[in-house]
Design a protein around this motif. Structure first.
Motif, short mmCIF file in Angstrom:
data_model
loop_
_atom_site.label_atom_id
_atom_site.label_comp_id
_atom_site.label_asym_id
_atom_site.label_seq_id
_atom_site.Cartn_x
_atom_site.Cartn_y
_atom_site.Cartn_z
N PRO A 1 16.72 -67.74 42.51
CA PRO A 1 16.01 -66.49 42.18
C PRO A 1 14.50 -66.68 42.00
CG PRO A 1 18.09 -66.59 41.00
CD PRO A 1 17.94 -67.93 41.68
N LYS B 1 12.71 -68.98 43.56
CA LYS B 1 12.13 -69.26 44.88
C LYS B 1 12.01 -67.99 45.73
CE LYS B 1 13.36 -74.14 45.46
NZ LYS B 1 14.30 -75.10 46.06
N VAL B 2 13.02 -67.14 45.70
CA VAL B 2 12.98 -65.95 46.57
C VAL B 2 12.09 -64.85 46.02
CG1 VAL B 2 15.25 -66.42 47.54
CG2 VAL B 2 15.05 -64.87 45.57
N SER B 3 11.67 -64.99 44.76
CA SER B 3 10.80 -63.96 44.20
C SER B 3 9.38 -64.46 44.01
CB SER B 3 11.37 -63.47 42.85
OG SER B 3 11.33 -64.52 41.90
N GLY B 4 9.10 -65.66 44.52
CA GLY B 4 7.73 -66.18 44.47
C GLY B 4 7.33 -66.68 43.10
N ARG B 5 8.32 -67.01 42.27
CA ARG B 5 7.99 -67.41 40.90
C ARG B 5 8.24 -68.88 40.61
NH1 ARG B 5 8.87 -62.03 41.27
NH2 ARG B 5 7.80 -60.65 39.81
N ALA B 6 8.64 -69.63 41.61
CA ALA B 6 8.75 -71.09 41.44
C ALA B 6 7.35 -71.66 41.61
CB ALA B 6 9.70 -71.66 42.50
N TYR C 1 4.80 -74.28 42.52
CA TYR C 1 4.51 -75.52 43.23
C TYR C 1 3.15 -76.04 42.73
CZ TYR C 1 8.38 -73.93 46.10
OH TYR C 1 9.62 -73.51 46.51
#
Lengths: 729, 167
Positions: A33, A35-40, A42
């Motif tokens: 969740p 990764k797919v929402s741009g909240r992981a 990096y």
């Protein structure tokens, strides 16, 4: 106290006794969740107040010295903070598991593209502008050798050999004596190498994009000249590694140095072109394969010699013949490596170093031998599976190669495959190859903490897309009888116990085993509290049962229970050869007039011992197979013949497989097995197995379709057309 | 210079260097780091966002060119606990590994589905007019501007298939 367990003997298969039912399932990644929402987040996904931006400057000579950095052209650029270079700058990333700084060449230049300075500015735009305008003066040594085929300095190992070569070669009924070449390749992880460094009271914190934190901490500390205890690295999300982030590189070291000098956070993100220039490439190879067999198809002689390249003094040499040394048996074996010392971007580990290029060639040569013998290529392979490892005499651990070959052939429809059929302008054919990749166990530690509310797994292991967050949660949840929602996994912080890191496909098995052992210690504590033997304890959905007592963990665990464990390789690795195995099957269409090759379908069937997560393992295997497809058809570094400079240093010119290249049906599956000698979970690595051999299946399919052998990879349309013309087709 | 951007329904007034790309504006000026920089040259697609409903490589356009434009980034589609169907499909199909290209894949697919619905043909379409049947080769062709080095391609397309025509 940390318990260190050495893998000497098989352990009982505890994961087959536990009740939670989490291990092996296709559980979704818990990090999904985010990764797919741009909240992981990096490495470059943050910009603390006061952060300065650094852009690396590269050498534009091949060999010599930097004599002066002329900053006068930077005078008019607003916001330039500093131009940094110096004795701590690193020439290239550390090789995997080095644990010490890579070469720090000072003003010396050893390859075109070497990072030589860092320009720091208040904005990224100003730093980039200044980096381009900085005038670098050199003392150009000239005459640097950049071509492996004409290099004057070539180091040749003594051959690893057994048997009487001349005798075996002499009595063969069929022979293949061929030379294949593979070009240089790159990892091309989607996330460019990035680092954000800042110092606080003499302690360095680095948000980096790294695969092996336990080693990276030492490497970075050594490079900047502090004690490892003063360095903390965090890499909770890594946008792909494939070997390119095994060791500390120029972005991390320059960011750390600049931040220390300037007393403020500094972020350095490599431009994509810099990633090509200054990150370790996979060497090009020239491979001489000789195979001899009797009339029944039994191998008499197997020889595999290779020429690879690296910079002088770089210790890494692509272990091209890895799998050739243990996949098949023959009366006489011979393996010899030569390393040409040249001044190109240095070479290092790229996904499945050795097998990725060596097994493509071995499996293409075996296909050629099948042709010489007039024998089915599946049969030829089945006939040559040795009883013990041919060079070492070791027993094999779990090895379901024959099942992969037979069941894979069955599922692919090998017996009914199209043979040299034509579909309009397309020539259709099928090929196959075996897959093998050595399985390793390396030192790894982890801690598991259990409270009534659930468990927390803590280790500095990374998840570079491999699925560590998922499988470590599954292992802990399975052993402690907890559903996925009750297990939290904290990774990639050097303040946590030191793991194996991600590399060599050993991460899941090594760090997973550390989590397994740590959780097993907690099981022992729970059994004691419940008043039963550990073997009588069952844990499921938060309920502990044993000795006719049933208690919820919430009741049983008053104080936090902590288990910490470390695993290391032991006698098992000496007594047994453990490897992942498999078989690839591929159908291609070759365009009769343009030479274009399209992969229509691929099937890989693999033995990876126990599957820890069916979903993430499948993704790894398929991803590897597509890497093999790309290596066979499109991937190729081009070097300027004068300077060695990588000429196609971006993603428009270096062709990794895209959606349309992988538009056929590409599937992977596993034969379920337990490799008792591999580790306490009976699992084996999967990340690099899919790439091992898959390109060979593609090349062999091209031959089946069009009747031509492409021996110089990649099989681009120009080569296919030329081969078709030469064959009079 | 000054630019007004409407990002995920919220207005942002930026004071920025004229050279700032839309990508860097979203990331370093607004703090929406979901949009990724993979190549900065329009070669990988990791930076794909929607501008006024059309997909675009945000690294190939300057922020200054988008005064008043409506931008949608991956953060605007959904969040953990309230994911958009396509985001959930990526999780369920394992349409990623490292996750770095994922925001771009999701935004590109979002734009692509609208293009197909509007009847835009692609290189592999049998006809230049009429309805588009989004079979696997159509989706593969239309998504080929989005590289995934982990090579999760089959699972990405599975995820896209699973939501197609279901909104």
């Amino acid at each position: 106290m940390t318990q260190t367990f050495k893998m000497d003997e098989p352990l009982p298969r505890l994961l087959d006794e536990t009740r939670q039912g989490l291990i092996g399932t296709p559980m979704n990644r818990p990090d999904g969740p985010l990764k797919v929402s741009g909240r992981a987040d990096y490495a470059a996904d943050r910009l603390p107040d006061g952060t300065a931006h650094g852009v690396l400057v590269r050498a534009t000579i091949t060999k010599g010295k930097v004599t002066r950095l002329d900053e006068s052209a930077l005078a008019g650029i607003e916001g330039v903070v500093a131009v940094l270079s110096g004795p701590n700058f690193v020439r290239n990333p550390a090789q995997g598991m080095a644990g010490e700084s890579p070469v720090q060449p000072g003003p010396r230049v050893d390859y075109h593209g070497q990072p030589i300075a860092l320009v720091v500015a208040e904005t990224f735009e100003a730093a980039r502008d200044a980096a381009q305008r900085l005038v670098v003066e050199y003392d150009d040594a000239g005459g640097a050798e950049v071509d492996p085929d004409s290099a004057s300095e070539v180091e040749t190992d003594d051959p690893d050999a057994t048997g009487d070569w001349d005798e075996a070669w002499g009595r063969a009924a069929a022979k293949v004596d061929v030379t294949y070449t593979t070009p240089g390749q790159v990892s091309a992880a989607m996330e460019p190498h990035a680092a954000l460094a800042h110092w606080d009271s003499g302690r360095l914190t680095l948000h980096g994009s790294q695969q092996m934190l336990r080693f990276n901490r030492k490497e970075l500390a050594d490079a900047v000249g502090v004690d490892p205890s003063e360095v903390r690295i965090l890499s909770p999300y890594v946008g792909g590694g494939f070997g390119s982030k095994l060791g500390i590189g120029a972005e991390a070291v320059s960011a750390a140095l600049a931040s220390r000098d300037l007393g403020r956070p500094v972020r350095v993100v490599m431009a994509r072109q810099t990633v090509f220039d200054a990150v370790l490439r996979r060497t090009q190879t020239s491979q001489h394969v000789r195979l001899a067999a009797d009339a029944d198809g039994r191998l008499l002689a197997l020889g595999h010699d290779d020429l690879v390249s690296n910079l002088p003094e770089e210790s890494f040499a692509e272990p091209t013949t890895n799998a050739s040394q243990f996949t098949y048996g023959a009366a006489a074996l011979r393996f010899q490596q030569s390393v040409a010392r040249i001044h190109r971007t240095p070479s290092g580990s790229v996904r499945a170093p050795g097998e990725a290029v060596g097994m493509v060639v071995l499996e293409a040569a075996v296909d050629e031998l099948a042709g010489e013998l007039g024998m089915d290529p599946v049969e030829l392979r089945l006939k040559n599976i040795p009883d013990t490892a041919p060079l070492t005499g070791q027993d094999y651990s779990g090895r379901r190669l024959a099942d992969c070959l037979r069941q894979g052939a069955e599922r692919f429809g090998w017996a009914q495959r199209p043979k040299a059929e034509r579909d309009g302008d397309w020539l259709i054919g099928c090929g196959m190859a075996a897959a093998a990749r050595k399985n390793m166990l390396t030192k790894a530690a982890a801690r598991v903490r259990l409270t009534g509310a659930g468990a927390v797994v803590e280790t500095d292991m990374t998840d570079i897309g491999t699925g560590s967050y998922a499988i470590l949660a599954q292992i802990a949840g399975e052993l402690l009888g907890l559903p996925e929602s009750k297990v939290e996994v904290r990774l990639a912080d050097t303040d946590l116990p030191g793991a194996s890191g991600s590399g060599g496909s050993f991460g899941a098995g090594s760090t997973g085993s550390a989590v397994f052992l740590a959780a097993r210690r907690i099981r022992e504590q729970l059994a004691a509290q419940l008043g039963c033997e550990p073997g009588e304890l069952t844990l499921q959905d938060g309920i502990a049962r044993g000795a006719n007592v049933e208690k919820s963990l919430a009741d049983l665990v008053q104080d936090e229970l902590v288990g910490e464990a470390e695993i290391a390789s032991g006698e098992a690795a000496k007594s047994h050869l453990s490897a992942g195995w498999g078989a690839h099957f591929c159908e291609v269409a070759v365009h009769a007039w343009t030479g274009e090759v399209r992969v229509r379908r691929m099937l890989g069937l693999f033995d990876i011992g126990r599957v820890l997560n069916r979903k993430t393992a499948t993704s790894q295997a398929v991803g590897g197979m597509i890497w093999g497809l790309g290596g066979a058809l499109t991937e190729e570094l081009h070097h300027d013949p004068r300077t060695g400079h990588i000429a196609n240093r971006d993603l428009a010119n270096y062709h990794v497989a895209a959606h349309a290249d992988a538009a056929g049906r590409i599937e992977a599956d596993f034969v379920d097995d337990r490799d008792d000698w591999a580790n306490p979970m009976q699992s084996k690595g999967v990340g690099e197995l899919g790439i091992s051999g898959s390109g060979g299946a593609v090349l062999n399919a091209i031959h089946a379709a069009a009747g031509v052998r492409i021996r110089h990879l990649p099989a681009t349309p120009d080569k296919v057309i030329a081969a078709l013309e030469a064959a009079g087709r | 210079m000054h630019t007004q951007l409407d990002v995920n329904g919220r207005a942002y007034a930026l004071d920025h260097d004229p050279r700032t790309t839309l990508l860097d504006a979203l990331r370093d000026h607004i703090g929406l780091y979901g949009t990724k920089k993979g190549c900065d040259h329009g070669q990988c697609g990791a930076c794909t966002v929607l501008v006024n409903g059309r997909r675009i490589n945000s690294c190939l356009t300057l922020a200054a060119m988008h005064d008043g434009d409506e931008i949608t980034t991956v953060e605007g589609l959904g969040e953990p606990g309230a994911l958009a169907p396509l985001q959930q499909a990526f999780v369920d199909c394992d349409g990623y590994q490292c996750g770095y290209c994922t925001p771009g894949q999701i935004m590109s697919a979002t734009g692509m589905l609208e293009e197909a619905k509007a009847g835009d043909p692609s290189h592999v379409s049998a006809s230049l007019s009429g309805d588009v049947a989004l079979d696997d080769s159509e989706i593969a062709e239309r998504m080929s501007g989005n590289l995934c080095r982990c090579s999760a391609y089959p699972f990405i397309r599975q995820a896209i298939h699973s939501v197609e025509g279901k909104e």
